[in-house]
Design an enzyme around this catalytic site. Structure first.
Site, short mmCIF file in Angstrom:
data_model
loop_
_atom_site.label_atom_id
_atom_site.label_comp_id
_atom_site.label_asym_id
_atom_site.label_seq_id
_atom_site.Cartn_x
_atom_site.Cartn_y
_atom_site.Cartn_z
N ALA A 163 0.76 -1.40 0.05
CA ALA A 163 0.11 0.06 0.06
C ALA A 163 0.83 1.24 0.01
O ALA A 163 0.17 2.37 -0.33
CB ALA A 163 -0.84 0.11 1.10
N THR A 219 -0.04 5.49 -1.51
CA THR A 219 -0.39 6.67 -0.77
C THR A 219 -0.31 8.06 -1.54
O THR A 219 -0.95 8.90 -1.37
CB THR A 219 0.30 6.54 0.44
OG1 THR A 219 1.93 6.45 0.33
CG2 THR A 219 0.05 5.18 1.47
N ARG A 257 -1.08 0.18 7.70
CA ARG A 257 -0.37 0.28 9.12
C ARG A 257 0.67 1.33 9.12
O ARG A 257 1.44 1.55 10.21
CB ARG A 257 0.37 -1.16 9.19
CG ARG A 257 -0.47 -2.08 9.41
CD ARG A 257 0.19 -3.68 9.27
NE ARG A 257 -0.77 -4.68 9.23
CZ ARG A 257 -1.66 -5.04 7.97
NH1 ARG A 257 -1.07 -4.46 6.83
NH2 ARG A 257 -2.28 -5.91 7.74
N HIS A 264 -3.38 -10.22 -3.67
CA HIS A 264 -4.72 -10.02 -2.63
C HIS A 264 -5.91 -9.52 -3.71
O HIS A 264 -6.77 -8.96 -2.97
CB HIS A 264 -4.33 -9.03 -1.83
CG HIS A 264 -3.64 -9.16 -0.75
ND1 HIS A 264 -2.99 -8.56 0.19
CD2 HIS A 264 -2.95 -10.79 -0.50
CE1 HIS A 264 -2.08 -9.47 0.82
NE2 HIS A 264 -2.14 -10.62 0.51
N CYS A 278 -19.02 -13.69 -7.43
CA CYS A 278 -19.97 -14.46 -6.41
C CYS A 278 -19.28 -15.39 -5.54
O CYS A 278 -18.49 -16.28 -6.08
CB CYS A 278 -21.09 -15.12 -7.47
SG CYS A 278 -22.27 -15.98 -6.55
N CYS A 316 -20.99 -19.07 -6.67
CA CYS A 316 -20.98 -19.76 -8.19
C CYS A 316 -19.61 -19.21 -8.83
O CYS A 316 -19.27 -19.40 -10.09
CB CYS A 316 -22.14 -19.62 -9.08
SG CYS A 316 -22.22 -17.96 -9.63
N CYS A 376 -26.13 -12.17 -6.62
CA CYS A 376 -25.66 -12.84 -7.81
C CYS A 376 -26.88 -13.06 -8.58
O CYS A 376 -27.69 -13.91 -8.43
CB CYS A 376 -24.79 -14.31 -7.81
SG CYS A 376 -24.41 -14.93 -9.20
N THR A 432 5.70 -1.75 1.70
CA THR A 432 5.07 -2.90 2.15
C THR A 432 5.83 -2.96 3.54
O THR A 432 7.04 -3.01 3.78
CB THR A 432 5.05 -4.17 1.49
OG1 THR A 432 4.22 -5.25 2.22
CG2 THR A 432 6.33 -4.66 0.99
N ASN A 440 11.11 1.57 1.96
CA ASN A 440 9.99 1.90 2.66
C ASN A 440 10.10 2.90 3.75
O ASN A 440 11.16 3.10 4.00
CB ASN A 440 9.72 0.54 3.26
CG ASN A 440 8.43 0.43 3.89
OD1 ASN A 440 7.52 0.49 3.13
ND2 ASN A 440 8.11 -0.02 5.30
N1 APR Z 1 6.70 5.60 0.43
C1 APR Z 1 7.49 4.69 1.14
N2 APR Z 1 6.83 3.96 2.16
C2 APR Z 1 5.59 4.24 2.35
C3 APR Z 1 4.92 5.50 1.76
C4 APR Z 1 5.78 6.05 0.79
N3 APR Z 1 5.19 7.03 0.03
N4 APR Z 1 3.58 5.42 2.29
C5 APR Z 1 3.68 4.42 3.40
N5 APR Z 1 4.73 3.68 3.18
C6 APR Z 1 4.92 2.41 3.92
C7 APR Z 1 4.56 2.51 5.31
O1 APR Z 1 5.23 3.00 6.34
C8 APR Z 1 4.39 1.05 5.75
O2 APR Z 1 5.34 0.24 6.25
O3 APR Z 1 4.34 1.38 3.27
C9 APR Z 1 4.01 0.43 4.34
C10 APR Z 1 2.66 0.04 4.01
O4 APR Z 1 2.49 -1.12 4.99
P1 APR Z 1 0.67 -1.55 5.10
O5 APR Z 1 0.04 -0.42 5.39
O6 APR Z 1 0.96 -2.69 6.05
O7 APR Z 1 0.43 -2.23 3.82
P2 APR Z 1 0.71 -3.57 3.08
O8 APR Z 1 1.97 -4.11 3.64
O9 APR Z 1 0.45 -3.64 1.69
O10 APR Z 1 -0.34 -4.57 3.85
C11 APR Z 1 -0.40 -5.94 3.42
O11 APR Z 1 -2.48 -6.10 4.76
O12 APR Z 1 -4.50 -5.46 5.41
C12 APR Z 1 -3.87 -6.26 4.62
O13 APR Z 1 -4.79 -6.63 2.50
C13 APR Z 1 -4.20 -5.87 3.24
O14 APR Z 1 -2.78 -5.93 1.05
C14 APR Z 1 -2.83 -5.55 2.64
C15 APR Z 1 -1.79 -6.31 3.44
#
Ligand code: APR
Length: 259
Positions: free
Chosen positions: A26, A30, A38, A125, A133, A136, A158, A199, A224
């Site tokens: 994610a 952002t 998180r 994911h 559905c 089915c 569905c 991530t 990250n």
């Molecule tokens: N640049 C670099 N890192 C970033 C940025 C950015 N602009 N914005 C956020 N982050 C970092 C955050 O510090 C965090 O450590 O990205 C990381 C995102 O981690 P999560 O929010 O845990 O997302 P993710 O790892 O994708 O979560 C995995 O958890 O809830 C489930 O299904 C959902 O696919 C998701 C899975």
């Protein structure tokens, strides 16, 4: 080693790698206005009660949960967001032949919108852009189903079998598509460089992929904003904004290729 030297090393490793696999989360979306989960402003950080809405059991058992999830889907920023520098940089890496497979935990489709070849993207994911559905397995684009919700159907069933429908995203307690997991595993086993971007690397089974890569002898590079459980095993940890760091790596790749 200072940040510039580290970025230069990572650019060299990418240039020399036989097979690069990117693993994104994610944090790459952002900057497109889609909150992560998180991070400091993450969904689970700021609204922990919402996590229950995304458990499969609650969705199956409680009509109220389903109706709340459909209402939330109507305003999900993934439907209006565009790709940002992080998506564009990863697409550029692929264009230059430095990206074999992109495994993403994101459901927003922005890697494909940013130019990454859809055939190289593993949406492990699932995707918010389709509805399935739960009885089915019928699978359709999400738009018309959201229109039914807008027209007043709080929990559209569905039309083929009357079963419950849900966006084709993996909920907590729901198993991942085995074929996608296999694709991600095979690409990871074959890579000599894994680039984990945006991530937290805490959600299994995806969080096992970096370990698989390391055990297969690959180097792990982490980009990250915050710490991850793999930082101590990474060949390099680039702490910062995904788009900025990836653009800096591309710039060094340019200078390597001109040298
Ligand atoms: N640049 C670099 N890192 C970033 C940025 C950015 N602009 N914005 C956020 N982050 C970092 C955050 O510090 C965090 O450590 O990205 C990381 C995102 O981690 P999560 O929010 O845990 O997302 P993710 O790892 O994708 O979560 C995995 O958890 O809830 C489930 O299904 C959902 O696919 C998701 C899975």
């Amino acid at each position: 080693m200072d940040e510039t030297a580290l970025i230069r090393s990572v650019a060299t490793w990418i240039a020399e790698a036989r097979q690069v696999v990117a693993l994104t989360g994610a944090g790459v979306s952002t900057a497109s206005g889609i909150p992560d989960f998180r991070g400091p402003q993450g969904l689970w950080t700021t609204q922990p009660e919402k996590e229950r809405l995304f458990s499969l059991d609650a969705y199956l058992e409680d009509p109220e949960v389903r109706q709340q999830v459909w209402r939330l889907r109507l305003e999900n920023p993934a439907f209006t967001a565009g790709p940002n520098d992080a998506h564009l940089a990863l697409a550029e890496l692929e264009r230059r032949g430095h990206l074999h497979t992109l495994v993403t935990q994101n459901i927003d489709g922005l890697h494909q919108a940013g130019g990454t070849d859809p055939d190289r993207v593993v949406e492990i994911h699932g995707t918010i852009h389709e509805v399935e559905c739960l009885s089915c397995d019928r699978r359709v684009p999400v738009g018309p189903v959201l229109d039914e919700v807008r027209r007043g159907d709080p929990d559209p069933r569905c039309p083929s079998c009357g079963g419950l429908q849900k966006t084709a995203t993996v909920s907590f307690g729901q198993s991942l598509d085995p074929s996608l997991l296999q694709r991600a595993h095979d690409a990871t086993m074959g890579c000599d460089l894994m680039l984990a971007v945006g991530t937290s690397l805490v959600v299994h089974p995806v969080a096992l992929l970096p370990r698989t890569a390391l055990e297969a002898g690959a180097r792990l590079v982490i980009v990250n904003a915050e710490e991850t459980p793999y930082d101590d095993r990474a060949g390099a940890v680039l702490r910062g904004d995904a788009g900025e760091v990836l653009n800096a790596i591309l710039a060094h790749l340019d200078s390597l290729q001109q040298a």
